[in-house]
Design an enzyme around this catalytic site. Structure first.
Site, mmCIF file in Angstrom:
data_model
loop_
_atom_site.group_PDB
_atom_site.id
_atom_site.type_symbol
_atom_site.label_atom_id
_atom_site.label_comp_id
_atom_site.label_asym_id
_atom_site.label_seq_id
_atom_site.Cartn_x
_atom_site.Cartn_y
_atom_site.Cartn_z
ATOM 1 N N SER A 50 12.441 29.502 8.031
ATOM 2 C CA SER A 50 13.328 29.104 9.290
ATOM 3 C C SER A 50 13.819 30.483 9.935
ATOM 4 O O SER A 50 14.092 30.556 11.045
ATOM 5 C CB SER A 50 14.814 28.290 8.694
ATOM 6 O OG SER A 50 14.189 27.080 8.575
ATOM 7 N N LYS A 53 12.675 31.163 13.221
ATOM 8 C CA LYS A 53 13.549 30.543 14.433
ATOM 9 C C LYS A 53 13.925 31.546 15.409
ATOM 10 O O LYS A 53 14.403 31.346 16.538
ATOM 11 C CB LYS A 53 14.404 29.345 14.077
ATOM 12 C CG LYS A 53 13.665 28.103 13.362
ATOM 13 C CD LYS A 53 14.498 27.236 12.366
ATOM 14 C CE LYS A 53 13.652 26.076 11.843
ATOM 15 N NZ LYS A 53 14.381 25.319 10.988
ATOM 16 N N TYR A 177 4.770 24.909 14.786
ATOM 17 C CA TYR A 177 6.196 25.200 13.965
ATOM 18 C C TYR A 177 5.816 25.414 12.625
ATOM 19 O O TYR A 177 6.412 26.543 12.178
ATOM 20 C CB TYR A 177 6.890 23.721 14.389
ATOM 21 C CG TYR A 177 8.427 23.681 13.437
ATOM 22 C CD1 TYR A 177 9.160 24.483 13.661
ATOM 23 C CD2 TYR A 177 7.979 22.859 12.293
ATOM 24 C CE1 TYR A 177 10.326 24.520 12.805
ATOM 25 C CE2 TYR A 177 9.361 23.082 11.301
ATOM 26 C CZ TYR A 177 10.316 23.710 11.586
ATOM 27 O OH TYR A 177 11.409 23.530 10.787
ATOM 28 N N TYR A 229 22.992 26.746 8.948
ATOM 29 C CA TYR A 229 23.257 25.195 8.803
ATOM 30 C C TYR A 229 24.558 24.876 8.469
ATOM 31 O O TYR A 229 25.726 25.501 8.923
ATOM 32 C CB TYR A 229 22.429 24.616 7.921
ATOM 33 C CG TYR A 229 20.858 25.050 8.211
ATOM 34 C CD1 TYR A 229 20.315 24.846 9.413
ATOM 35 C CD2 TYR A 229 20.340 26.042 7.255
ATOM 36 C CE1 TYR A 229 18.984 25.402 9.708
ATOM 37 C CE2 TYR A 229 18.718 26.617 7.595
ATOM 38 C CZ TYR A 229 18.449 26.245 8.567
ATOM 39 O OH TYR A 229 17.115 26.976 9.020
ATOM 40 N N VAL A 247 14.434 28.811 3.877
ATOM 41 C CA VAL A 247 14.209 28.011 2.554
ATOM 42 C C VAL A 247 13.216 28.969 1.629
ATOM 43 O O VAL A 247 13.091 28.684 0.294
ATOM 44 C CB VAL A 247 13.640 26.614 2.434
ATOM 45 C CG1 VAL A 247 14.974 25.577 3.089
ATOM 46 C CG2 VAL A 247 12.304 26.384 3.184
HETATM 47 O O1 DON Z 1 10.921 22.701 8.476
HETATM 48 C C1 DON Z 1 11.049 22.780 7.251
HETATM 49 O O2 DON Z 1 11.358 21.992 6.355
HETATM 50 C C2 DON Z 1 10.661 24.283 6.897
HETATM 51 N N1 DON Z 1 9.568 24.867 7.289
HETATM 52 C C3 DON Z 1 11.804 25.345 7.172
HETATM 53 C C4 DON Z 1 13.251 25.003 6.690
HETATM 54 C C5 DON Z 1 14.060 26.070 6.567
HETATM 55 O O3 DON Z 1 13.626 27.174 6.158
HETATM 56 C C6 DON Z 1 15.566 25.871 6.383
HETATM 57 N N2 DON Z 1 16.173 26.905 6.152
HETATM 58 N N3 DON Z 1 17.065 27.188 5.146
#
Ligand code: DON
Length: 298
Positions: A50, A53, A177, A229, A247
């Protein structure tokens, strides 16, 4: 793999991320006067997830300008990164560009009239240019693994399409994405890529404007309020800096005018943010007085 509880637990829902050694820890700091420090596994690549982003938002603002804010909000969500609950109440307009729904709309903007492959290439070129490093790559294994299990993201995207807030086919938007999220970078590369947010939007090496100072300030503001978040309040409380987590266990943190910092440790806390990474930033800020809430000299 045995877990030390104080290190948190690596993300389990994307198979290649679950396989990363949770004992890893890296940090890199790039200062406004051009010095670079890296420690531990600071030169080992990991999945930025993420954190991408932030770079996607920066590019999308270049495409759509402030019109982007008619399709994505700027408020903290107080919900998990992949939550769908607010979308119904808010007519398919995601709360902010850093939750998954928001980043999916941002990706739709980036697709514009491009083919998916071109949109992925554009992002890769952008991040390489920011970091001044041509070796940065997209880890196809991670992108494919997520494509196979991305049911929640598929639900979010379809839901927003039903509200008319996605223009391109859902499969294309998500394909792009997932590839952004699968960018593989080291802490050093990430800290370098974040420098434009420390310098009011300018590339420190070329002097070129990446974004206006106003946009850089706003991106930092969103990182502070929405970058972790439902853990954003806690991150502001403990670290007090704009930061974006992923993540994969990475966090990019900006000390405006002073430093761009990246940390990485795969074990996550219960809100999906790097446990040891947050702890390390808390200690660093305590030692340096770098929180934006610390008084500045003069
Ligand atoms: O869309 C997802 O679930 C992952 N590609 C990214 C989620 C993420 O990194 C949330 N961050 N803490």
């Amino acid at each position: 793999m045995a877990q030390a509880p104080e290190r948190g637990v690596p993300a389990g829902y994307i198979a290649p991320l679950a396989a990363v050694d949770s004992a890893r820890f890296g940090i890199a700091i790039v200062t406004a006067d051009g010095r670079e420090f890296a420690g531990g596994d600071g030169d080992m690549t990991f999945s930025i997830q993420s954190i991408s982003k932030v770079f996607a938002l920066t590019l999308a603002l270049g495409v759509a300008g402030d019109q982007l804010w008619t399709r994505v909000g700027v408020e903290p969500s107080g919900t998990a990164f992949n939550s769908i609950v607010q979308l119904e109440h808010e007519q398919g307009i995601p709360r902010n560009p850093f939750i998954n729904a928001g980043a999916i709309v941002v990706t739709d903007v980036l697709l514009g009239r491009h083919e998916p492959r071109e949109a992925i290439g554009e992002m890769l070129r952008f991040v390489r240019m920011l970091a001044g490093d041509k070796d940065i790559f997209v880890d196809e294994t991670v992108a494919r693994a997520e494509e196979e299990t991305g049911f929640r993201n598929l639900a979010l995207a379809n839901y927003m399409r039903a509200f008319g807030n996605l223009r391109r086919p859902v499969e294309q938007v998500l394909g792009v994405y997932f590839h952004h999220c699968a960018l593989a970078m080291s802490c050093r590369q990430l800290a370098r890529a974040g420098r434009y947010l420390m310098t009011g939007g300018r590339h420190p090496e070329t002097g070129h404007s990446i974004v206006s100072a106003r946009r850089a300030r706003r991106i930092n503001a969103l990182m502070l309020t929405c970058g972790h978040y439902d853990g954003s309040g806690e991150f502001a409380f403990r670290v007090g800096l704009p930061g974006k987590s992923g993540v994969g266990g990475g966090i990019l943190t900006i000390v405006p005018g002073v430093a761009s910092i990246a940390v990485w440790s795969p074990g996550l806390n219960e809100r999906g943010n790097s446990q040891l990474g947050t702890f390390a930033l808390e200690r660093l800020v305590h030692r340096t007085g770098w929180s934006i809430f610390d008084p500045r000299p003069g």
